[in-house]
Design a protein around this motif. Structure first.
Motif, mmCIF file in Angstrom:
data_model
loop_
_atom_site.group_PDB
_atom_site.id
_atom_site.type_symbol
_atom_site.label_atom_id
_atom_site.label_comp_id
_atom_site.label_asym_id
_atom_site.label_seq_id
_atom_site.Cartn_x
_atom_site.Cartn_y
_atom_site.Cartn_z
ATOM 1 N N GLY A 1 0.822 -1.215 0.000
ATOM 2 C CA GLY A 1 0.000 0.000 0.000
ATOM 3 C C GLY A 1 0.848 1.254 0.000
ATOM 4 O O GLY A 1 0.598 2.195 0.758
ATOM 5 N N ALA A 2 1.848 1.285 -0.890
ATOM 6 C CA ALA A 2 2.813 2.391 -0.871
ATOM 7 C C ALA A 2 2.570 3.412 -1.972
ATOM 8 O O ALA A 2 3.395 4.306 -2.175
ATOM 9 C CB ALA A 2 4.232 1.838 -0.981
ATOM 10 N N LYS B 1 0.361 5.681 -1.938
ATOM 11 C CA LYS B 1 -0.046 6.979 -1.376
ATOM 12 C C LYS B 1 0.055 6.924 0.151
ATOM 13 O O LYS B 1 0.389 5.886 0.734
ATOM 14 C CB LYS B 1 -1.470 7.335 -1.796
ATOM 15 C CG LYS B 1 -2.542 6.427 -1.210
ATOM 16 C CD LYS B 1 -3.937 6.912 -1.608
ATOM 17 C CE LYS B 1 -5.019 6.035 -0.995
ATOM 18 N NZ LYS B 1 -6.364 6.459 -1.356
ATOM 19 N N ARG C 1 -2.018 -2.093 -5.399
ATOM 20 C CA ARG C 1 -3.000 -3.023 -5.979
ATOM 21 C C ARG C 1 -3.460 -2.557 -7.345
ATOM 22 O O ARG C 1 -4.141 -3.296 -8.051
ATOM 23 C CB ARG C 1 -4.184 -3.213 -5.043
ATOM 24 C CG ARG C 1 -4.947 -1.965 -4.727
ATOM 25 C CD ARG C 1 -6.132 -2.257 -3.836
ATOM 26 N NE ARG C 1 -6.643 -1.046 -3.221
ATOM 27 C CZ ARG C 1 -7.761 -1.001 -2.529
ATOM 28 N NH1 ARG C 1 -8.471 -2.097 -2.368
ATOM 29 N NH2 ARG C 1 -8.164 0.127 -1.994
ATOM 30 N N LEU D 1 0.354 -5.697 -6.142
ATOM 31 C CA LEU D 1 0.107 -6.516 -4.953
ATOM 32 C C LEU D 1 -1.171 -6.078 -4.253
ATOM 33 O O LEU D 1 -1.238 -4.997 -3.663
ATOM 34 C CB LEU D 1 1.311 -6.377 -4.009
ATOM 35 C CG LEU D 1 1.266 -7.027 -2.629
ATOM 36 C CD1 LEU D 1 0.985 -8.507 -2.737
ATOM 37 C CD2 LEU D 1 2.594 -6.826 -1.908
ATOM 38 N N ALA E 1 -5.386 -8.508 -0.226
ATOM 39 C CA ALA E 1 -6.618 -9.255 0.056
ATOM 40 C C ALA E 1 -6.842 -10.410 -0.917
ATOM 41 O O ALA E 1 -7.793 -11.170 -0.765
ATOM 42 C CB ALA E 1 -7.817 -8.303 0.003
ATOM 43 N N ALA F 1 -0.412 -1.633 4.092
ATOM 44 C CA ALA F 1 -1.745 -1.501 3.479
ATOM 45 C C ALA F 1 -2.831 -1.697 4.529
ATOM 46 O O ALA F 1 -2.760 -2.610 5.350
ATOM 47 C CB ALA F 1 -1.908 -2.538 2.366
ATOM 48 N N MET G 1 2.084 -2.098 10.365
ATOM 49 C CA MET G 1 1.478 -0.786 10.603
ATOM 50 C C MET G 1 0.196 -0.968 11.401
ATOM 51 O O MET G 1 -0.866 -1.261 10.859
ATOM 52 C CB MET G 1 1.212 -0.097 9.262
ATOM 53 C CG MET G 1 0.695 1.310 9.409
ATOM 54 S SD MET G 1 1.729 2.363 10.425
ATOM 55 C CE MET G 1 3.040 2.769 9.271
ATOM 56 N N SER G 2 0.327 -0.806 12.700
ATOM 57 C CA SER G 2 -0.826 -0.934 13.580
ATOM 58 C C SER G 2 -1.433 0.452 13.803
ATOM 59 O O SER G 2 -1.343 1.332 12.930
ATOM 60 C CB SER G 2 -0.376 -1.592 14.897
ATOM 61 O OG SER G 2 -1.477 -1.788 15.733
ATOM 62 N N GLU H 1 2.822 2.451 15.595
ATOM 63 C CA GLU H 1 1.623 3.302 15.573
ATOM 64 C C GLU H 1 2.095 4.665 15.057
ATOM 65 O O GLU H 1 3.024 5.255 15.611
ATOM 66 C CB GLU H 1 1.023 3.286 16.987
ATOM 67 C CG GLU H 1 0.899 4.569 17.745
ATOM 68 C CD GLU H 1 -0.192 5.476 17.248
ATOM 69 O OE1 GLU H 1 -0.901 5.123 16.287
ATOM 70 O OE2 GLU H 1 -0.326 6.574 17.789
ATOM 71 N N THR I 1 -4.682 11.517 5.992
ATOM 72 C CA THR I 1 -4.613 10.742 4.741
ATOM 73 C C THR I 1 -6.038 10.481 4.254
ATOM 74 O O THR I 1 -7.007 10.778 4.952
ATOM 75 C CB THR I 1 -3.917 9.375 4.961
ATOM 76 O OG1 THR I 1 -4.751 8.588 5.825
ATOM 77 C CG2 THR I 1 -2.527 9.502 5.543
ATOM 78 N N ASP I 2 -6.142 9.835 3.099
ATOM 79 C CA ASP I 2 -7.473 9.498 2.566
ATOM 80 C C ASP I 2 -8.234 8.570 3.505
ATOM 81 O O ASP I 2 -9.474 8.572 3.520
ATOM 82 C CB ASP I 2 -7.338 8.820 1.191
ATOM 83 C CG ASP I 2 -6.881 9.817 0.132
ATOM 84 O OD1 ASP I 2 -6.897 11.035 0.413
ATOM 85 O OD2 ASP I 2 -6.500 9.367 -0.966
ATOM 86 N N LEU I 3 -7.511 7.768 4.301
ATOM 87 C CA LEU I 3 -8.148 6.796 5.191
ATOM 88 C C LEU I 3 -9.112 7.469 6.170
ATOM 89 O O LEU I 3 -10.137 6.900 6.530
ATOM 90 C CB LEU I 3 -7.058 6.035 5.968
ATOM 91 C CG LEU I 3 -7.535 4.957 6.923
ATOM 92 C CD1 LEU I 3 -7.118 3.590 6.400
ATOM 93 C CD2 LEU I 3 -6.953 5.156 8.311
#
Ligand code: NAP
Length: 242
Positions: free
Chosen positions: A11-12, A14, A36, A60, A63, A89, A140-141, A194, A200-202
């Motif tokens: 998930g790199a 962005k 992906r 990649l 999921a 990701a 990445m937690s 953490e 971010t978009d998340l």
């Protein structure tokens, strides 16, 4: 022979993952940008290359078991060892739903990316990690996955009660510990990080930190030496409560 180290970040294309790729690239790593979507990956790599970074795209989707297998078999034909894997990701669904109303479909979709994805990726790339000298895996937690922080009324993390996301990151912490224990004897270090609250978009770009600032802990744990920790959970302030 080149002694350039190689890193794969999922998930790199962005967000924080892109900043981790940039940071590791600036340290001289060859970075494999997990994406992906081929076009989004290509654009990210072009931007990194403009900054003088040795970056390549790796298609990649964490999921999708077939995609992960294809990516690991492709990468094993490109490089002989993988020094760093950052399982970055992640997705968040259901910001507005209380736990009692979140659908099983959403719960499963979040776990597929945030929990099963990293397990699948570690299992698929383990042969390449084993071939490196002292490989590092970073998970990445989130502070929202910390049972210590979400039950601490003075913590900002106690205010967001997201069933799927929070519990997926708690599970990811347990997954990190399980792999840390298994892989310690091989010299492979596995730590969870953490990043803080990052715009971010998340999260609809609501966050106090920039992606570059959010990438700092992951980059630090990705670059630890033989004396560095394994089986830990780290953030900007050092060790995080589980
Ligand atoms: P982001 O900007 O939305 O980036 C998420 C990345 O993950 C994107 O590259 C996305 O790709 C990718 N991704 C999503 N599903 C994927 C899949 N199935 N396979 C491969 N890649 C996939 O979010 P972010 O904030 O940078 O998030 C990065 C990580 O940090 C996540 O694990 C998140 O949980 C964690 N985190 C973020 C915060 C924060 O405050 N932002 C705090 C704590 C933890 P597409 O572009 O294709 O969607």
């Amino acid at each position: 022979m080149s002694n350039q180290q190689r890193a794969l970040i999922t998930g790199a294309n962005k967000g924080i993952g892109f900043s981790i790729a940039k940071g590791l690239g600036e340290l001289g790593y060859q970075v494999w940008v997990g994406s992906r979507d081929a076009e989004r990956g290509r654009i990210a790599v072009a931007e990194l290359e403009k900054a003088g970074i040795d970056a390549r795209v790796l298609l990649l989707d964490v999921a999708d078991p077939g995609s992960v297998e294809a990516a690991s078999s492709f990468l094993s034909r490109q490089i002989d060892a993988l020094d760093v894997l950052v399982n970055n990701a992640g997705i968040a669904l259901g910001f507005s739903e209380p736990p009692s109303e979140q659908s099983m479909d959403e719960l499963k979709a979040v776990y597929e990316v945030n929990v099963f994805g990293p397990v699948r990726v570690i299992q698929a790339f383990l042969p390449l990690l084993k071939k490196a000298e002292g490989a590092r895996v970073v998970m990445m937690s989130s502070g929202l996955g910390s049972l210590g922080l979400v039950t601490d009324p003075t913590s900002i993390y106690s205010t967001a009660n997201l069933l799927a996301y929070n519990s997926s990151k708690t599970a990811l912490n347990a997954v990190s510990l399980a792999f840390a224990k298994e892989l310690a004897s091989l010299g492979i270090k596995v730590n969870a990080v953490e990043p803080g609250s990052v715009a971010t978009d998340l999260n609809g770009n609501n966050g106090a930190l920039t992606p570059d600032e959010g990438a700092v802990s992951a980059i630090r744990l990705a670059t630890i030496g033989p004396d560095g920790p394994t089986g830990g959970f780290f953030g900007h302030d050092g060790t995080q409560p589980w």
